[in-house]
Design a protein around this motif. Structure first.
Motif, short mmCIF file in Angstrom:
data_model
loop_
_atom_site.label_atom_id
_atom_site.label_comp_id
_atom_site.label_asym_id
_atom_site.label_seq_id
_atom_site.Cartn_x
_atom_site.Cartn_y
_atom_site.Cartn_z
N GLY A 167 -29.60 -9.46 41.81
CA GLY A 167 -30.01 -8.74 40.61
C GLY A 167 -29.58 -7.28 40.58
N THR A 168 -28.70 -6.90 41.51
CA THR A 168 -28.27 -5.50 41.55
C THR A 168 -26.78 -5.42 41.88
OG1 THR A 168 -28.54 -3.35 42.65
CG2 THR A 168 -28.97 -5.32 43.98
N ASP A 169 -26.15 -4.33 41.46
CA ASP A 169 -24.77 -4.10 41.89
C ASP A 169 -24.66 -2.81 42.71
OD1 ASP A 169 -25.20 -2.26 39.90
OD2 ASP A 169 -23.53 -2.91 38.62
N GLU A 181 -29.57 -9.52 30.22
CA GLU A 181 -29.10 -8.14 30.12
C GLU A 181 -27.97 -7.89 31.13
OE1 GLU A 181 -32.20 -9.14 30.34
OE2 GLU A 181 -33.07 -8.48 28.42
N ARG A 182 -28.14 -8.42 32.33
CA ARG A 182 -27.10 -8.18 33.33
C ARG A 182 -25.80 -8.92 32.97
NH1 ARG A 182 -31.79 -8.43 36.58
NH2 ARG A 182 -31.40 -10.59 37.19
N ALA A 183 -25.94 -10.12 32.43
CA ALA A 183 -24.73 -10.83 32.00
C ALA A 183 -24.03 -10.05 30.89
CB ALA A 183 -25.08 -12.24 31.54
N LEU A 215 -22.15 -7.15 32.40
CA LEU A 215 -20.88 -7.58 32.99
C LEU A 215 -19.81 -7.77 31.92
CD1 LEU A 215 -21.91 -10.25 35.64
CD2 LEU A 215 -21.05 -7.94 36.07
N ARG A 216 -20.20 -8.40 30.83
CA ARG A 216 -19.22 -8.66 29.76
C ARG A 216 -18.71 -7.35 29.15
NH1 ARG A 216 -22.90 -13.12 28.73
NH2 ARG A 216 -21.85 -15.04 29.41
N ALA A 217 -19.59 -6.35 29.14
CA ALA A 217 -19.20 -5.07 28.54
C ALA A 217 -18.48 -4.16 29.54
CB ALA A 217 -20.46 -4.36 28.02
N ALA A 218 -18.95 -4.14 30.78
CA ALA A 218 -18.49 -3.10 31.71
C ALA A 218 -17.85 -3.63 32.99
CB ALA A 218 -19.68 -2.20 32.10
N GLY A 219 -17.89 -4.93 33.19
CA GLY A 219 -17.28 -5.49 34.40
C GLY A 219 -18.05 -5.17 35.66
N TYR A 220 -17.37 -5.30 36.81
CA TYR A 220 -18.00 -5.18 38.13
C TYR A 220 -17.09 -4.29 38.98
CZ TYR A 220 -20.78 -6.89 42.12
OH TYR A 220 -21.63 -7.00 43.19
#
Lengths: 433, 433
Positions: B372-374, B173-175, B178-183
């Protein structure tokens, strides 16, 4: 007015790995080497300095020195304390080169080599050995040598001045004592890891017969072997001789504590480099756990900022100054002042190539003008490679004689420079490798 | 079986000092540079890595990389986690080269460049961007990448494994996120010391308009100027945007505390590099005095041992990972695990040459598989020099897009490599200097 008109850099390597001299738990096969620098002048003597390495990568160290040429060549020879401070500041302060450290590793050792060469030059120009050239400066001149950046939370300029003024009385007597009686040494020659038990016992007894009251063993590869070697050494030298042990960064904090508990029955005087030289808090944890065994470190401590913290944290009981790891005489004056402030004895690292030659000057300066005492102090002594220097260190009866030749004693003999040049000197070129 | 058959090293320099881009209190005129390494193979893609410097001395950094060739050339391409760990261990473990650090400065950045090139190669060979190549490894494989020497008093292998296992749920889910919304990114582009007030205000407003919710100003040259610039920036962006300040090691402990008290009314989010990067205890003293302002550092922290202590001491509130300062991906995995253990957010240093390109992979790996968090995390963004890379970092709406190309994104375009080669490329040769 004389000028520095050129800087020559040499890659010099001695094939020490062939004999296992210098072998320890982290450095099984060093080829003791020097990135050697000559500051050429247009009038009077030249200046000599070096960075010590253990073989591969000495060419990188030489490149690091080359990169400083633009800051040195063309300058008037630095003759005064203020001029030597300005040169040091210019080298440390180059903002682009600073990125390569800052103040650590190859870039910083390169600065040390050049700063030391400048001091050698200045001392030669006045015809004095470095220790006495330094020890006759005023407290104000000595404080002016030091970059207090990052130190002022532990040592201010005013405090340093007070320390130096307090040591002014007795300077002449202490200098006379050095000239008459030298400075205490201890011997590492018996204890290299690569040596057999028989050789260790023989050399340990020889050290005592030669007048040493302290020896050092390398440890850290096998606890069983170390317990046996420590026991043999203790039996060989008796209870009246100090035996230090040196792990050369082999351990984590936990294993360092366990290992020293195994060696404790044989009364080790200090444990040297129990763990990473960067680990201030780790050294403190080891020190807290192994007392009354002392903790010592310094040969790989990158700069005065790390020494400051080791002292602030109470992480070391013995500070092992190195003449060629940090930024040269100027930074070592700062480190001596820090040690004096915290009351920690300085027992310099030596051996290698030229380190005995260089560091005796710093301990003697400390005795005359900074700490004012030699109590519980001794300079490491390893009896090899001195024949390659024009002003070799001499130890008699377990004591370093005070140098009398002008300069900082880093000059390598021309014949040695030619023979051991890497890779084209005859020692390397003719297929001995 | 493919092999590494050659290592090419390039000295590449961009004349950034002409524009005062990158100017700060310690680095007034950097020429952003790379000691760039290509691992050539006999089958399939090559691997690319770099060490970042700021100009003079880049040739020393290149020499440091050259010195590693004997450990790399002739090896089978390292394709697995275990093979990549073995290569890293061989580079860090060369006992003669180790003397040049240990694990710091030129010698260690050289290892980082080569290790990162090997990771680039491995990721290219499986056709994956590095972040997802790493993030799909098992916890056991990831732990196997790390050299735990000197870390076990703060983080054991078993604890690291527990952390990684705890982060396994939700990886996919986190990957996908990232692919959808970036960092999240933050912008340093407004705040260089060399910029006028007008330019600072204009660029700060532009950053907010571009979607950033955090910017950073360089400080440390003049407290009056900094108070004025901080006030102007705060007025320009309003209260809802975080403003970090960065002193680039300009201060001693006391002045750092006083300076931050002067800036406090404008709510600085963190103070970055208040003092020497080696000064763990100094950072702690600053942190204790300036809370709730956070203390951040990392771009000049030499290795995992110093990061370990910064975390143990509670000396930093934000850990600023650097992709090219330490020993490459393997050591940065160790540092991410340490940060996760201590619960300190990682906000990487970027900018320079290629640092944005590289470090986004590490933050994204951290988000997917380690912390596991941003939360409270952001990667620095400086919008220059990206055009020289084949897989440039892209920020849109204040967020780094997830890389999709295979590799670690350090490859420099052939045209740029030719044009900016030092000293013989046309940018330097043709008298612009």
């Amino acid at each position: 007015m004389a000028h520095i008109v050129g800087m020559d850099v040499f890659d010099v390597r001695f094939p020490t790995s062939r004999q296992l001299d210098g072998s320890d738990a982290m450095n099984p096969d060093p080829d003791y080497s020097a990135a050697y620098v000559v500051l050429r002048t247009d009038d009077g003597p030249d200046g000599y300095g070096l960075a010590f390495t253990i073989g591969r990568g000495n060419e990188v160290q030489a490149a690091g020195i080359h990169a400083l040429a633009h800051l040195v060549v063309g300058r008037p020879t630095p003759d005064t304390a203020a001029e030597l401070a300005a040169l040091s500041a210019a080298l440390v302060g180059d903002s682009q080169l600073r990125w390569l450290g800052p103040e650590k590793g190859v870039a910083h050792m390169a600065i040390g080599a050049v700063v030391n060469a400048a001091w050698d030059l200045a001392a030669r120009r006045v015809g004095r050995p470095l220790w006495s050239f330094l020890a006759e400066m005023s407290p104000e001149e000595i404080v002016g040598l030091v970059d207090f950046r990052y130190l002022t939370d532990a040592l201010t300029e005013a405090e340093a001045l007070d320390l130096l003024r307090a040591a002014e009385p007795g300077r002449a007597e202490r200098a006379a004592h050095l000239r008459a009686a030298g400075y205490r040494a201890y011997s590492t020659s018996a204890g290299w890891l690569g040596y057999s038990d028989e050789k260790l016992v023989r050399l340990a007894k020889q050290a005592v017969a030669d007048g040493f009251d302290m020896i050092k063993l390398k440890v850290g590869a096998s606890v069983e072997d170390d317990v046996r070697r420590m026991r043999l050494a203790r039996e060989a030298v008796g209870d009246g001789v100090r035996i230090a042990v040196d792990a050369n960064q082999r351990w984590d904090v936990g294993p360092a504590i366990e290992w020293m508990r195994a060696l404790a029955p044989y009364d080790p005087y200090w444990i040297e480099e129990p763990t990473s030289p960067d680990d201030v808090l780790g050294h403190r944890a080891v020190a807290d756990a192994v007392r009354p065994i002392r903790v010592a470190t310094g040969e790989h401590v990158a700069n005065r900022v790390v020494f400051k913290q080791l002292l602030q944290a109470g992480a070391i009981d013995v500070l092992q100054l190195d003449a060629a790891r940090v930024g040269g005489v100027n930074e070592n004056v700062a480190i001596l002042l820090l040690a004096a402030k915290f009351g920690v004895p300085v027992c310099p690292h030596a051996g290698g190539v030229g380190l005995c030659e260089l560091v005796r000057h710093l301990s003697m300066f400390d005795y005359v003008a900074v700490s004012g005492t030699d109590e519980n102090r001794a300079i490491e002594w390893v009896d090899h490679l001195h024949e390659h220097f024009t002003d070799p260190a001499v130890v008699r009866g377990g004591r370093y004689l005070a140098p009398t030749e002008p300069g900082f004693s880093a000059r390598i003999r021309d014949e040695s420079l030619a023979r051991y040049a890497f890779p084209d000197g005859p020692e390397w070129r003719d297929g001995l490798l």
